[in-house]
Design a protein around this motif. Structure first.
Motif, PDB file in Angstrom:
ATOM      1  N   LYS A  42      -4.124   2.298 -13.050  1.00 48.13           N
ATOM      2  CA  LYS A  42      -4.587   1.318 -14.032  1.00 48.13           C
ATOM      3  C   LYS A  42      -4.983   2.007 -15.340  1.00 48.13           C
ATOM      4  N   GLU A  43      -5.598   3.164 -15.244  1.00 48.29           N
ATOM      5  CA  GLU A  43      -5.980   3.927 -16.442  1.00 48.29           C
ATOM      6  C   GLU A  43      -4.745   4.316 -17.257  1.00 48.29           C
ATOM      7  N   LYS A  44      -3.707   4.782 -16.615  1.00 47.84           N
ATOM      8  CA  LYS A  44      -2.474   5.195 -17.305  1.00 47.84           C
ATOM      9  C   LYS A  44      -1.736   3.981 -17.856  1.00 47.84           C
ATOM     10  N   LEU A  45      -1.776   2.871 -17.150  1.00 43.63           N
ATOM     11  CA  LEU A  45      -1.149   1.643 -17.609  1.00 43.63           C
ATOM     12  C   LEU A  45      -1.860   1.113 -18.857  1.00 43.63           C
ATOM     13  N   ASP A  46      -3.189   1.071 -18.822  1.00 46.25           N
ATOM     14  CA  ASP A  46      -3.977   0.591 -19.965  1.00 46.25           C
ATOM     15  C   ASP A  46      -3.818   1.482 -21.194  1.00 46.25           C
ATOM     16  N   ALA A  47      -3.601   2.776 -20.971  1.00 40.97           N
ATOM     17  CA  ALA A  47      -3.427   3.715 -22.079  1.00 40.97           C
ATOM     18  C   ALA A  47      -2.014   3.656 -22.668  1.00 40.97           C
ATOM     19  N   ARG A  83      -5.525   3.194  -7.338  1.00 40.61           N
ATOM     20  CA  ARG A  83      -5.592   1.987  -8.155  1.00 40.61           C
ATOM     21  C   ARG A  83      -6.224   2.283  -9.508  1.00 40.61           C
ATOM     22  N   HIS A  84      -7.320   3.023  -9.516  1.00 41.23           N
ATOM     23  CA  HIS A  84      -7.992   3.352 -10.776  1.00 41.23           C
ATOM     24  C   HIS A  84      -7.154   4.316 -11.626  1.00 41.23           C
ATOM     25  N   PHE A  85      -6.525   5.297 -10.969  1.00 36.27           N
ATOM     26  CA  PHE A  85      -5.684   6.262 -11.687  1.00 36.27           C
ATOM     27  C   PHE A  85      -4.514   5.560 -12.381  1.00 36.27           C
ATOM     28  N   GLU A  87       0.833  -1.204   0.000  1.00 42.17           N
ATOM     29  CA  GLU A  87       0.000   0.000   0.000  1.00 42.17           C
ATOM     30  C   GLU A  87       0.867   1.254   0.000  1.00 42.17           C
ATOM     31  N   ALA A  88       1.931   1.263   0.795  1.00 42.56           N
ATOM     32  CA  ALA A  88       2.839   2.406   0.842  1.00 42.56           C
ATOM     33  C   ALA A  88       3.518   2.599  -0.510  1.00 42.56           C
ATOM     34  N   GLU A  89       3.983   1.515  -1.105  1.00 41.98           N
ATOM     35  CA  GLU A  89       4.641   1.577  -2.402  1.00 41.98           C
ATOM     36  C   GLU A  89       3.673   2.069  -3.471  1.00 41.98           C
ATOM     37  N   TYR A  90       2.441   1.605  -3.399  1.00 39.21           N
ATOM     38  CA  TYR A  90       1.443   1.989  -4.383  1.00 39.21           C
ATOM     39  C   TYR A  90       1.125   3.477  -4.293  1.00 39.21           C
ATOM     40  N   GLY A  91       1.078   4.014  -3.075  1.00 38.89           N
ATOM     41  CA  GLY A  91       0.884   5.455  -2.908  1.00 38.89           C
ATOM     42  C   GLY A  91       2.032   6.241  -3.528  1.00 38.89           C
ATOM     43  N   GLY A  92       3.246   5.736  -3.328  1.00 36.36           N
ATOM     44  CA  GLY A  92       4.412   6.375  -3.948  1.00 36.36           C
ATOM     45  C   GLY A  92       4.374   6.273  -5.454  1.00 36.36           C
ATOM     46  N   HIS A 131      -1.297  -4.088 -12.367  1.00 37.52           N
ATOM     47  CA  HIS A 131      -1.693  -4.858 -13.552  1.00 37.52           C
ATOM     48  C   HIS A 131      -2.999  -5.620 -13.368  1.00 37.52           C
ATOM     49  N   ASN A 132      -3.401  -5.865 -12.141  1.00 36.46           N
ATOM     50  CA  ASN A 132      -4.549  -6.719 -11.873  1.00 36.46           C
ATOM     51  C   ASN A 132      -5.781  -5.889 -11.531  1.00 36.46           C
ATOM     52  N   PRO A 133      -6.795  -5.878 -12.395  1.00 40.81           N
ATOM     53  CA  PRO A 133      -7.986  -5.072 -12.121  1.00 40.81           C
ATOM     54  C   PRO A 133      -8.904  -5.659 -11.056  1.00 40.81           C
ATOM     55  N   VAL A 134      -8.626  -6.892 -10.642  1.00 40.28           N
ATOM     56  CA  VAL A 134      -9.464  -7.551  -9.647  1.00 40.28           C
ATOM     57  C   VAL A 134      -9.151  -6.982  -8.264  1.00 40.28           C
ATOM     58  N   GLN A 135     -10.187  -6.660  -7.531  1.00 40.62           N
ATOM     59  CA  GLN A 135     -10.007  -6.155  -6.171  1.00 40.62           C
ATOM     60  C   GLN A 135      -9.499  -7.261  -5.255  1.00 40.62           C
ATOM     61  N   HIS A 136      -8.587  -6.957  -4.393  1.00 37.68           N
ATOM     62  CA  HIS A 136      -8.226  -7.871  -3.332  1.00 37.68           C
ATOM     63  C   HIS A 136      -7.882  -7.079  -2.082  1.00 37.68           C
ATOM     64  N   ASP A 137      -7.649  -7.765  -0.979  1.00 31.78           N
ATOM     65  CA  ASP A 137      -7.518  -7.115   0.321  1.00 31.78           C
ATOM     66  C   ASP A 137      -6.497  -5.990   0.362  1.00 31.78           C
ATOM     67  N   ARG A 138      -5.435  -6.122  -0.394  1.00 32.69           N
ATOM     68  CA  ARG A 138      -4.382  -5.107  -0.329  1.00 32.69           C
ATOM     69  C   ARG A 138      -4.785  -3.791  -0.981  1.00 32.69           C
ATOM     70  N   THR A 139      -5.861  -3.772  -1.757  1.00 30.28           N
ATOM     71  CA  THR A 139      -6.218  -2.555  -2.486  1.00 30.28           C
ATOM     72  C   THR A 139      -7.373  -1.779  -1.890  1.00 30.28           C
ATOM     73  N   LYS A 140      -7.974  -2.257  -0.808  1.00 27.63           N
ATOM     74  CA  LYS A 140      -9.168  -1.578  -0.316  1.00 27.63           C
ATOM     75  C   LYS A 140      -8.890  -0.162   0.196  1.00 27.63           C
ATOM     76  N   HIS A 141      -7.649   0.153   0.533  1.00 24.22           N
ATOM     77  CA  HIS A 141      -7.319   1.479   1.045  1.00 24.22           C
ATOM     78  C   HIS A 141      -6.681   2.375  -0.023  1.00 24.22           C
ATOM     79  N   VAL A 142      -6.539   1.876  -1.222  1.00 27.46           N
ATOM     80  CA  VAL A 142      -5.896   2.658  -2.283  1.00 27.46           C
ATOM     81  C   VAL A 142      -6.772   2.712  -3.540  1.00 27.46           C
ATOM     82  N   GLU A 143      -8.068   2.743  -3.351  1.00 29.74           N
ATOM     83  CA  GLU A 143      -9.016   2.653  -4.457  1.00 29.74           C
ATOM     84  C   GLU A 143      -8.799   3.720  -5.527  1.00 29.74           C
ATOM     85  N   VAL A 144      -8.659   4.984  -5.145  1.00 28.60           N
ATOM     86  CA  VAL A 144      -8.495   6.060  -6.121  1.00 28.60           C
ATOM     87  C   VAL A 144      -7.175   5.904  -6.868  1.00 28.60           C
TER      88      VAL A 144
END
Length: 160
Positions: A112-117, A108-110, A48-53, A93-106
């Motif tokens: 994933k959008e840039k990755l898909d584009a 995660r979408h941001f 979660e910390a890494e994902y925020g960074g 890379h994984n669009p499926v929700q799992h426990d590690r992403t519940k606190h980084v929802e915004v």
């Protein structure tokens, strides 16, 4: 044209448990920006910390991409944001929700959008090759000087 942003492992402070994130940005092999900042919230996991960074790093890349486009240096290639946390890369890379992403929802979408584009890519880099660690944690003298050499930072007072 674009060189990678290097993201470090996030370590929580023993005082307040907040992680510090940091990165270096390269354009054409030249170091152009760097940053180290304590995160505003306490993370529940290192992923979660890494994902925020990573989210902050992607924002920096988006700004840099826009700036270079305004200067007439547009690139269609994906920009690399090197990350040494496989869990954070997996979440990106994984669009499926799992426990590690519940606190980084915004974030995660941001991301994933840039990755898909095709705007960003997240290649894995081994922790010992992670340059940005010198911004976020204590490293050995050898690692510190090795990172400085890779960054092109030299002692301007050393005799030539």
């Amino acid at each position: 044209m674009f060189k990678p942003i290097r993201m470090p492992i996030m370590l929580g402070s023993i005082v307040d448990r907040r992680s510090t994130s940091g990165y270096f940005t390269f354009v054409g092999g030249n170091l152009v920006t760097w940053r180290s900042k304590k995160q505003k919230v306490v993370s529940r996991s290192s992923a979660e910390a890494e994902y925020g960074g990573m989210s902050h790093g992607v924002c920096e890349l988006m700004w840099l991409r826009k700036l270079l486009k305004d200067l007439g240096c547009e690139s269609k290639k994906a920009m690399n944001l090197h990350c040494d946390n496989k869990a954070a890369i997996s979440i990106a890379h994984n669009p499926v929700q799992h426990d590690r992403t519940k606190h980084v929802e915004v974030d995660r979408h941001f991301i994933k959008e840039k990755l898909d584009a095709g705007i960003v890519d997240f290649p894995f880099v081994k922790s010992e090759d992670q340059l940005a660690d010198i911004l976020t944690k204590a490293v050995s003298n050898r690692s510190f000087h090795s990172c400085l050499d890779k960054l092109g930072i030299r002692n301007i007072y050393a005799p030539t």
